[in-house]
Design an enzyme around this catalytic site. Structure first.
Site, PDB file in Angstrom:
ATOM      1  N   ASN A  32     119.049  53.834  45.124  1.00 26.82           N
ATOM      2  CA  ASN A  32     120.236  53.038  44.785  1.00 26.82           C
ATOM      3  C   ASN A  32     120.674  53.185  43.331  1.00 26.82           C
ATOM      4  O   ASN A  32     121.502  52.419  42.846  1.00 26.82           O
ATOM      5  CB  ASN A  32     119.999  51.566  45.136  1.00 26.82           C
ATOM      6  CG  ASN A  32     118.862  50.981  44.301  1.00 26.82           C
ATOM      7  OD1 ASN A  32     118.156  51.720  43.613  1.00 26.82           O
ATOM      8  ND2 ASN A  32     118.705  49.678  44.359  1.00 26.82           N
ATOM      9  N   ASP A  87      91.928  47.875  46.833  1.00 29.31           N
ATOM     10  CA  ASP A  87      91.815  48.012  45.391  1.00 29.31           C
ATOM     11  C   ASP A  87      90.551  47.323  44.859  1.00 29.31           C
ATOM     12  O   ASP A  87      90.296  46.164  45.179  1.00 29.31           O
ATOM     13  CB  ASP A  87      93.056  47.347  44.781  1.00 29.31           C
ATOM     14  CG  ASP A  87      93.221  47.655  43.322  1.00 29.31           C
ATOM     15  OD1 ASP A  87      93.501  48.815  43.005  1.00 29.31           O
ATOM     16  OD2 ASP A  87      93.078  46.726  42.490  1.00 29.31           O
ATOM     17  N   GLU A 112      88.390  51.328  47.288  1.00 33.25           N
ATOM     18  CA  GLU A 112      88.188  51.935  45.971  1.00 33.25           C
ATOM     19  C   GLU A 112      86.829  51.468  45.468  1.00 33.25           C
ATOM     20  O   GLU A 112      86.631  50.269  45.243  1.00 33.25           O
ATOM     21  CB  GLU A 112      89.288  51.498  45.004  1.00 33.25           C
ATOM     22  CG  GLU A 112      89.173  52.215  43.677  1.00 33.25           C
ATOM     23  CD  GLU A 112      90.008  51.584  42.581  1.00 33.25           C
ATOM     24  OE1 GLU A 112      90.375  52.292  41.641  1.00 33.25           O
ATOM     25  OE2 GLU A 112      90.306  50.372  42.645  1.00 33.25           O
ATOM     26  N   ASP A 166     114.408  57.331  44.075  1.00 33.25           N
ATOM     27  CA  ASP A 166     115.293  56.180  43.845  1.00 33.25           C
ATOM     28  C   ASP A 166     116.548  56.330  44.700  1.00 33.25           C
ATOM     29  O   ASP A 166     117.303  57.273  44.530  1.00 33.25           O
ATOM     30  CB  ASP A 166     115.654  56.126  42.352  1.00 33.25           C
ATOM     31  CG  ASP A 166     116.742  55.105  42.064  1.00 33.25           C
ATOM     32  OD1 ASP A 166     116.838  54.114  42.822  1.00 33.25           O
ATOM     33  OD2 ASP A 166     117.480  55.299  41.079  1.00 33.25           O
ATOM     34  N   ASP A 171     112.144  53.438  45.322  1.00 31.34           N
ATOM     35  CA  ASP A 171     112.218  52.284  46.218  1.00 31.34           C
ATOM     36  C   ASP A 171     111.900  52.686  47.655  1.00 31.34           C
ATOM     37  O   ASP A 171     111.704  53.865  47.969  1.00 31.34           O
ATOM     38  CB  ASP A 171     113.600  51.614  46.110  1.00 31.34           C
ATOM     39  CG  ASP A 171     114.722  52.636  46.159  1.00 31.34           C
ATOM     40  OD1 ASP A 171     114.684  53.497  47.058  1.00 31.34           O
ATOM     41  OD2 ASP A 171     115.623  52.603  45.289  1.00 31.34           O
ATOM     42  N   ASP A 198     119.144  52.755  40.347  1.00 34.30           N
ATOM     43  CA  ASP A 198     118.719  51.914  39.212  1.00 34.30           C
ATOM     44  C   ASP A 198     117.587  52.572  38.417  1.00 34.30           C
ATOM     45  O   ASP A 198     117.032  51.960  37.510  1.00 34.30           O
ATOM     46  CB  ASP A 198     118.311  50.508  39.696  1.00 34.30           C
ATOM     47  CG  ASP A 198     117.093  50.538  40.618  1.00 34.30           C
ATOM     48  OD1 ASP A 198     116.603  51.643  40.938  1.00 34.30           O
ATOM     49  OD2 ASP A 198     116.635  49.452  41.020  1.00 34.30           O
TER      50      ASP A 198
HETATM   51  C1  GLC Z   1      92.717  50.018  40.715  1.00 37.37           C
HETATM   52  C2  GLC Z   1      94.083  50.634  40.809  1.00 37.37           C
HETATM   53  C3  GLC Z   1      94.676  50.651  39.451  1.00 37.37           C
HETATM   54  C4  GLC Z   1      94.798  49.241  38.963  1.00 37.37           C
HETATM   55  C5  GLC Z   1      93.459  48.508  39.012  1.00 37.37           C
HETATM   56  C6  GLC Z   1      93.653  47.035  38.892  1.00 37.37           C
HETATM   57  O1  GLC Z   1      91.871  50.764  39.945  1.00 37.37           O
HETATM   58  O2  GLC Z   1      94.003  51.887  41.402  1.00 37.37           O
HETATM   59  O3  GLC Z   1      95.904  51.312  39.395  1.00 37.37           O
HETATM   60  O4  GLC Z   1      95.259  49.226  37.648  1.00 37.37           O
HETATM   61  O5  GLC Z   1      92.798  48.714  40.234  1.00 37.37           O
HETATM   62  O6  GLC Z   1      94.326  46.550  40.020  1.00 37.37           O
HETATM   63 CA    CA Z   2     115.919  52.041  43.137  1.00 40.62          CA
END
Ligand code: GLC
Ligand code: CA
Length: 583
Positions: A55, A231, A285, A53, A61, A57
């Site tokens: 900044n 993903d 994935e 982080d 980031d 918060d």
């Molecule tokens: C994949 C990501 C996971 C996410 C899911 C839905 O498995 O790695 O983190 O929750 O897809 O997008």
């Molecule tokens: Ca931040």
């Protein structure tokens, strides 16, 4: 060794796939894999929220990442996978995107992103982004329009089905639990979401959706990103009949979702229209995929993806929701299958940790004293010497461990309460047993903040509060300590990466398990031409004598334990000791 082009200019110029040099493989070997930069890469995954982080918060980031690039470079990784950095309501921490071409304000601005790219390029680090296009956020303007009426141009961007009497249109479950359908009052219909109800699935059968996705990809590739982690990409093509799943299919619905008839056609189209115009890498994935399925996606002749994450390793200690013990033989079988040549030119990934998995040392090693460091090094040795491009997850190089949990409220992840409701409340599974498994398998284990040093909040932030928990063990496990201490987990990672760069057999070599039946030792060879590298790992809490004739003449390249004198004659393997030899 590898001469890199400028990241920003090369990709923007739309360069076609470039070979990085003559193949290392033994001459005359018919199945020698072609050299590619992403086969030689060592990839480091960053979960931006928890990394650094800048900044104050309490939320990690992009400027925080920029600040730490040289840390990653010093480790030896050369490619960074950023978990999603796009605008999102963060129901699933960025895996629910509401604007694919905007940076999440909590993470910074487009200018911050461009600064990150420039600094990365100057350090010869490539950046790949997370492409989350099986679904969007329910807050995405496409979905907002889609749900508003039955006859608007965005209706078919998503998957809507009517049903009777408030029942879902079919019995499809979310792999997380519960129905994959949610009813929506505005049009009195139901939309499909394989993940949470906040993540409606896009309808890839609609050509307009594919055009949108390809335009998003070009937008980022033209900014110089080096590719994508994709993903849930195996789930984009849905079973056209939308019939009920059979009881057998319901036991592993991800395999049904991954069997959509157009999956490969859509990936080929993506490759033809977008990817083939850039020198970039892709890693999908691959939910619902085993090692045998990998070439279907990654054989270069098929022109789809470069690599995928198959899920065998994820299932090694799972039976449904239950966490189970795994014998070493199971792990050996997984790697033997991955190491068997399957096609002319297909490629693997090696990963143990990521933002969805428990910590590698807690799962594959032993995170309790006195074994944590030794076992983290043993497990790292496996990660960096198996067949395929290795992926390291932030903190793995420190041997960061799972979190302590005492209550369901300790989980931040959207998946945890969904699974709890489905399994405990609806299926009546014993809450204690379920909680025990969740502790070991829960995704939040990976999401505690990066442990930079031993000052407050592991100096992840200067704020008093962090967005999610700091593992209380940060006073002992942190980057500052690891960097200072010789023989630390960090230094072992660094040495392994350096060795991988020195010996191409560790990248391109064939794989042979030299002792498949030993219950504690994992002993294997990687060979390319006359170059033969041997890896010997004690994967257990017990020391034992290990003798193999080949070791008497081999020279030791790296050991996780310091040896006095002639190491090659040492036959005693300490608990979790790992060694690499040249035969
Ligand atoms: C994949 C990501 C996971 C996410 C899911 C839905 O498995 O790695 O983190 O929750 O897809 O997008
Ligand atoms: Ca931040």
């Amino acid at each position: 060794m590898l001469k890199r082009r400028s990241l920003l200019s090369g990709a923007a110029a739309g360069a076609a796939m470039v070979m990085v040099g003559p193949a290392h493989a033994a001459s005359g070997h018919p199945s020698a894999p072609a050299r590619r930069w992403w086969k030689e890469a060592v990839i480091y995954e960053i979960y931006p929220r928890s990394f650094r982080d800048s900044n104050g918060d309490g939320i990690g980031d992009i400027p925080g990442i920029t600040e730490k690039l040289s840390y990653i470079r010093d480790l030896g990784a050369d490619t960074i996978w950023l978990a999603p950095i796009f605008a999102s309501p963060n129901r699933d921490n960025g895996y629910d995107i509401s604007d694919y071409k905007a940076i999440m304000p909590e993470f910074g601005t487009m200018d911050d992103f461009e600064k990150l790219m420039t600094k990365a390029s100057s350090l010869e680090i490539r950046i790949i982004l997370d492409l989350v296009v099986n679904h969007t956020s329910d807050q995405h303007p496409w979905f907002q329009k889609s749900r508003a009426s039955r006859d608007n141009p965005y209706r078919d961007y998503y998957i809507w089905r009517d049903s009777e009497q408030g029942r879902p249109p079919n019995n499809w479950p979310s792999p997380w639990g519960g129905s994959a359908w949610t009813s929506d009052a505005a049009t009195n219909s139901n939309y499909l979401h394989l993940f949470s109800p906040y993540q409606p699935d896009l309808n890839w059968d609609n050509p307009a959706v594919r055009d949108e996705v390809f335009s998003i990809m070009k937008f980022w590739l033209d900014k110089g990103v080096a590719g994508f982690r994709m993903d849930a990409i195996t789930m984009i093509s849905k079973m056209p009949s939308f019939r009920d799943m059979t009881p057998k299919e319901l036991q592993a619905p991800e395999y049904v979702y991954a069997a959509g008839p157009h999956l490969h056609a859509y990936l080929r189209e993506m490759n033809d229209r977008v990817l083939s115009h850039y020198d970039v890498m892709t890693v999908g994935e691959a939910y619902g995929m085993h090692a045998e399925d990998i070439p279907l996606f990654t054989d270069s002749a098929r022109r789809e993806l470069d690599m995928v994450f198959a899920f065998d390793i994820v299932h090694v200690d799972r039976q449904g929701w239950r966490k189970v013990a795994w014998p070493l033989s199971k792990l050996k079988n997984i790697y033997a299958a991955a190491g068997r040549p399957k096609s002319r030119d297909s490629w693997n990934t090696v990963f143990l940790d990521n933002h969805d998995q428990p910590r590698a040392v807690s799962r594959f090693g032993n995170d309790t004293a006195p074994f944590r460091e030794a076992s983290a090094k043993a497990v790292a040795t496996m990660l960096l010497t198996q067949c395929g491009t290795p992926f390291i997850y932030q903190g793995e190089e420190l041997g960061m461990t799972n979190l302590p949990f005492s209550d369901l409220a300790d989980f931040e992840d959207v998946q945890a309460p969904i699974e709890w409701d489905a399994k405990v409340k609806r299926q009546g599974i014993d809450p204690e047993a379920f909680f025990e498994s969740l502790k070991g398998l829960g995704r939040d284990n990976a999401r505690s903040v990066m442990q930079w040093d031993s000052s407050r909040n592991a100096v992840f932030t200067r704020a008093e509060k962090t967005w999610y928990r700091v593992n209380p063990n940060y006073t002992e496990i942190n980057a500052q300590d690891c960097l200072q201490k010789s023989g630390s987990v960090y230094h072992h990672f660094r040495d392994l990466i350096a060795l991988r760069r020195q010996y191409p057999a560790l990248v391109y070599g064939s794989y042979q398990d030299l002792d498949p039946d030993h219950p504690g030792a994992f002993f294997y060879a990687r060979q390319q031409g006359n170059d033969r590298i041997l890896v010997l790992i004690n994967m257990s809490d017990r020391g034992f004598t290990y003798e193999a004739p080949v070791l008497t003449t081999a020279s030791l390249l790296l050991s996780s334990v310091k040896h006095e004198g002639a190491a090659k004659s040492v036959t005693w393997l300490a608990p979790w000791e790992a060694r690499i030899y040249r035969a």
